[in-house]
Design an enzyme around this catalytic site. Structure first.
Site, PDB file in Angstrom:
ATOM      1  N   ASP A 101       0.606   7.712  -6.152  1.00 32.26           N
ATOM      2  CA  ASP A 101       0.585   6.908  -7.657  1.00 32.26           C
ATOM      3  C   ASP A 101      -0.187   7.488  -8.479  1.00 32.26           C
ATOM      4  OD1 ASP A 101       0.841   5.130  -9.512  1.00 32.26           O
ATOM      5  OD2 ASP A 101      -0.151   3.384  -8.493  1.00 32.26           O
ATOM      6  N   ASP A 284       3.295   8.457 -15.513  1.00 34.32           N
ATOM      7  CA  ASP A 284       2.781   7.584 -14.270  1.00 34.32           C
ATOM      8  C   ASP A 284       4.016   7.690 -13.104  1.00 34.32           C
ATOM      9  OD1 ASP A 284       2.334   5.621 -12.590  1.00 34.32           O
ATOM     10  OD2 ASP A 284       2.534   3.877 -13.973  1.00 34.32           O
TER      11      ASP A 284
END
Length: 396
Positions: A101, A284
């Site tokens: 992430d 992201d």
């Protein structure tokens, strides 16, 4: 003699490419069914969305409860995550599926001491089975849109695809209240954002890999496959040029916190429909959709004729995939078109949904965006910590 020199130069070039490829560590990622899909199939999505709307409140300032000494770190709603990779923690190693992430900086997995129902559905770490485990005694509290993870900080060896990071700080859960993790296919999260986003006093895993000389370049990159379950990768310490076409376009990081950049505009058919005059965007991997300010996204839903369903999702006629134009994200003077086949996703039984979603509430009150996996499936992305830049090129 000249021919011999040319042959020698050719072989030096080949050897150089071989040496470079040997420094590159590639970790396979698997595309999985998202929590949104799991909830939709169980007819629990409407209730979930009402209780846990997407929140743009990323962590800006780490807070500490003065009474308990518990560290708080906000996290996001991982409702649409679809790519997981395997890591191993401890000696001998215990295996976990995690999200790599770029929107957070810490690593955490469930522990055998976790009493929540969510932990029963996932791999849990057993400190008693690891000879290299070390506990810190420091409590941590991770806050995300749909609940919390309370636990403690520990240190142990973390491994993936030949990389061995000893004494790496990571979180172990004791409680995972709420329904959030019950529907997650992954066990935990491995953060790859800047150290300024990590728990105070800890060094994120990527920074340790670089400081210990385990990778040859201070960068990592993502390739996310468009349809196939397999084929996606995250690579550390180098770039495999076979995953993209043309040249990488480099964009400066506007704020070294998330992987944030300045975006010029968002347009359709040559007309600006969002981000007029420029705005900020976060690249992201921990978000699947294209997230923007509520009023702006609602306008885009109208433009593409997406209608809100009883569940709160925006549905759209599947036939429009072939007729709607590209939506173009312009970054640093370069156009990055996102076709209707990307910003519309096909669900079950011939239903289609918009891949745009609203950021509700939180600290992002300006025209800020999050470009998630919808964007990253189209564009191979390099995250260069050494130069604080992001490289983008069309994915193969």
């Amino acid at each position: 003699m000249l021919g011999t020199q040319e042959e020698s130069m050719k072989w030096f070039g080949v050897l150089g490419l071989v040496a470079l490829s040997e420094c590159l560590v590639t970790i396979p990622l698997t595309r999985i069914k998202s929590m949104r899909e799991n909830l939709r199939e169980k007819d629990k999505l409407k209730d979930y969305l009402e209780k846990h709307p997407y929140n743009l409140a990323y962590k800006f300032v780490e807070s500490v409860d003065p009474d308990t000494g518990v560290y708080y770190e906000s996290m996001r709603n991982y409702l649409d995550l679809a790519y997981v990779g395997t890591i191993r923690i401890g000696t001998p190693p215990q295996e976990f599926k995690v999200i790599f992430d770029t929107g957070s900086s810490d690593l955490w997995v469930p522990s055998i001491y976790c009493s929540s129902p969510a932990c029963a559905n996932h791999n849990v770490f057993n400190p008693l089975l690891s000879t290299t485990f070390r506990v810190s005694g420091r409590p941590i509290h991770l806050q995300y849109g749909s609940g919390t993870m309370s636990g403690f900080l520990a240190y142990d060896t973390v491994q993936f695809e030949g990389l061995v990071d000893e004494s790496q700080a990571f979180g172990l859960s004791l409680r995972e209240p709420g329904k959030f993790m019950e529907y997650a296919v992954f066990d935990g999260i491995l953060g790859l954002a800047y150290p300024s986003l990590s728990l105070q006093g800890t060094i994120p895993i990527f920074d340790n890999l670089w400081k210990k000389g385990l990778i040859s370049q201070e960068l990592f990159a993502f390739y996310l496959s468009k349809k196939e379950e397999e084929g996606s990768v995250v690579m550390f310490g180098g770039v495999d040029h076979s995953y993209y076409r043309g040249d990488l376009n480099w964009v400066p990081v506007s704020k070294p916190f998330y992987w944030q950049l300045s975006m010029d505009s968002i347009s359709m058919n040559g007309a600006v429909i969002a981000c007029s005059g420029g705005c900020e965007a976060i690249i992201d991997t921990g978000t699947s959709l294209l997230i923007g300010p509520s009023s702006v996204v609602l306008n885009i839903q109208k433009i593409i004729n997406a209608k809100q369903s009883y569940s709160g999702e925006y549905m759209i006629d599947c036939n429009t995939i072939n007729t709607l134009p590209d939506i173009v994200f312009t970054i640093n003077g370069i156009n990055y078109p996102v076709p209707a086949s990307a910003y519309i996703r096909e669900g079950q039984e011939g239903t289609c949904y918009s891949n745009f979603d609203e950021g509700r509430g939180g600290l992002f009150v300006s025209d800020s965006w999050i470009l998630g996996d919808v964007f990253l499936r189209l564009y191979f992305t390099v995250f260069d910590r050494g130069n604080d830049t992001i490289g983008l090129a069309p994915a193969v």
